[in-house]
Design a protein around this motif. Structure first.
Motif, mmCIF file in Angstrom:
data_model
loop_
_atom_site.group_PDB
_atom_site.id
_atom_site.type_symbol
_atom_site.label_atom_id
_atom_site.label_comp_id
_atom_site.label_asym_id
_atom_site.label_seq_id
_atom_site.Cartn_x
_atom_site.Cartn_y
_atom_site.Cartn_z
ATOM 1 N N GLY A 53 24.069 9.132 10.090
ATOM 2 C CA GLY A 53 24.957 10.310 10.566
ATOM 3 C C GLY A 53 24.903 10.900 11.375
ATOM 4 O O GLY A 53 25.427 11.363 12.313
ATOM 5 N N ILE A 54 24.017 12.234 11.172
ATOM 6 C CA ILE A 54 23.484 13.025 11.292
ATOM 7 C C ILE A 54 23.230 13.153 12.752
ATOM 8 O O ILE A 54 23.005 14.070 14.102
ATOM 9 C CB ILE A 54 22.926 14.053 10.516
ATOM 10 C CG1 ILE A 54 22.741 14.799 8.986
ATOM 11 C CG2 ILE A 54 21.819 15.506 11.186
ATOM 12 C CD1 ILE A 54 22.173 15.020 8.062
ATOM 13 N N ARG A 56 23.742 10.647 14.834
ATOM 14 C CA ARG A 56 24.783 10.372 15.620
ATOM 15 C C ARG A 56 25.768 11.610 16.318
ATOM 16 O O ARG A 56 25.957 11.767 17.272
ATOM 17 C CB ARG A 56 25.870 9.595 15.247
ATOM 18 C CG ARG A 56 25.666 7.829 15.168
ATOM 19 C CD ARG A 56 27.066 7.003 14.793
ATOM 20 N NE ARG A 56 26.703 6.998 13.314
ATOM 21 C CZ ARG A 56 25.709 6.463 12.074
ATOM 22 N NH1 ARG A 56 25.395 5.704 13.075
ATOM 23 N NH2 ARG A 56 26.878 6.668 11.098
ATOM 24 N N LYS A 57 26.076 12.586 14.743
ATOM 25 C CA LYS A 57 26.696 13.539 15.023
ATOM 26 C C LYS A 57 25.910 14.444 16.724
ATOM 27 O O LYS A 57 26.509 14.851 17.107
ATOM 28 C CB LYS A 57 26.768 14.340 14.075
ATOM 29 C CG LYS A 57 27.612 13.339 12.928
ATOM 30 C CD LYS A 57 27.916 14.696 12.375
ATOM 31 C CE LYS A 57 28.649 14.077 11.151
ATOM 32 N NZ LYS A 57 28.677 15.249 9.936
ATOM 33 N N LYS A 60 26.666 12.736 20.182
ATOM 34 C CA LYS A 60 27.870 13.034 20.469
ATOM 35 C C LYS A 60 28.123 14.119 20.515
ATOM 36 O O LYS A 60 29.742 14.411 20.879
ATOM 37 C CB LYS A 60 29.170 11.774 19.400
ATOM 38 C CG LYS A 60 28.431 10.714 19.433
ATOM 39 C CD LYS A 60 29.994 9.841 18.474
ATOM 40 C CE LYS A 60 28.996 8.657 18.222
ATOM 41 N NZ LYS A 60 30.268 7.449 16.921
ATOM 42 N N ALA A 61 27.491 15.025 20.489
ATOM 43 C CA ALA A 61 27.658 16.468 20.755
ATOM 44 C C ALA A 61 27.898 16.647 21.550
ATOM 45 O O ALA A 61 27.426 15.899 22.782
ATOM 46 C CB ALA A 61 27.321 17.628 20.244
ATOM 47 N N SER A 65 32.416 21.463 21.500
ATOM 48 C CA SER A 65 31.683 21.870 20.052
ATOM 49 C C SER A 65 30.410 21.665 19.586
ATOM 50 O O SER A 65 30.049 21.527 18.578
ATOM 51 C CB SER A 65 32.643 20.194 19.557
ATOM 52 O OG SER A 65 32.005 19.071 19.530
ATOM 53 N N VAL A 69 29.102 22.089 15.343
ATOM 54 C CA VAL A 69 28.249 20.391 15.184
ATOM 55 C C VAL A 69 26.694 20.529 14.408
ATOM 56 O O VAL A 69 26.684 20.781 13.567
ATOM 57 C CB VAL A 69 28.398 19.753 15.983
ATOM 58 C CG1 VAL A 69 27.074 18.443 15.932
ATOM 59 C CG2 VAL A 69 29.218 19.414 16.478
ATOM 60 N N GLU A 72 27.764 22.611 11.192
ATOM 61 C CA GLU A 72 27.649 21.643 10.341
ATOM 62 C C GLU A 72 26.878 21.182 9.858
ATOM 63 O O GLU A 72 26.556 20.513 8.343
ATOM 64 C CB GLU A 72 28.702 20.317 11.065
ATOM 65 C CG GLU A 72 29.205 19.436 10.318
ATOM 66 C CD GLU A 72 30.014 18.919 10.635
ATOM 67 O OE1 GLU A 72 30.228 17.441 10.130
ATOM 68 O OE2 GLU A 72 30.634 18.637 11.778
ATOM 69 N N ILE A 73 25.946 20.648 10.994
ATOM 70 C CA ILE A 73 24.514 20.007 10.610
ATOM 71 C C ILE A 73 23.230 20.991 9.555
ATOM 72 O O ILE A 73 22.983 20.417 8.734
ATOM 73 C CB ILE A 73 23.722 19.654 11.926
ATOM 74 C CG1 ILE A 73 24.959 18.291 12.327
ATOM 75 C CG2 ILE A 73 22.249 18.959 11.433
ATOM 76 C CD1 ILE A 73 24.468 18.206 13.812
#
Length: 147
Positions: A53-54, A56-57, A60-61, A65, A69, A72-73
């Motif tokens: 999931g990390i 993927r984030k 997709k950044a 944003s 991101v 958040e990570i």
């Protein structure tokens, strides 16, 4: 020695090597007792699928944003990640920022993670010891020169 294949001969038991590569046929190698590896001081603790999931984030950044991101990570992996995943995430973020044309300071990202605390403490102690050694050597030189 037994002939096992057409490639050559295989020794029946391990043979000890004498100095300079000479074989001693009558000596048998004793297996060394291996110590149990030291337990790591830090254990990564991610739930199943959380690392994907990390990643993927990061993938997709978008430019708008990206900083959110990254923060958040960083907060997600600061307490849980190991040193290797932290380095990989730093590299992935840096490459993504380069692709998006954004300035990203990868060297300061993730510096507060638990996995690097003990390493940083050891490095600080080493640097302090070296500084003290240099100061002591400088004092000795000053004492010797006034003569």
């Amino acid at each position: 020695l037994l002939s096992s294949t057409a490639l050559g001969f295989v020794p029946v038991m391990p043979i000890a090597r004498a100095p300079f590569g000479v074989l001693k046929a009558d000596a048998v190698v004793e297996e060394e007792a291996t110590e149990a590896p030291a337990t790591p001081k830090f254990k990564a603790s991610f739930a199943k699928g959380e690392l994907a999931g990390i990643n993927r984030k990061i993938a997709k950044a978008e430019a708008a944003s990206f900083s959110a991101v990254a923060k958040e990570i960083e907060s997600q992996i600061a307490d849980k990640s190991g040193r290797n995943f932290l380095a990989k995430a730093r590299r992935r973020l840096s490459n993504k920022a380069k692709d998006l044309g954004i300035d990203f300071d990868a060297s300061s990202w993730g510096t507060g993670a638990k996995c690097v605390e003990s390493r940083r403490a050891k490095q600080d102690a080493y640097v302090k010891a070296k500084i003290e050694e240099l100061a002591a050597a400088a004092e000795e030189e000053k004492e010797e020169e006034p003569a």
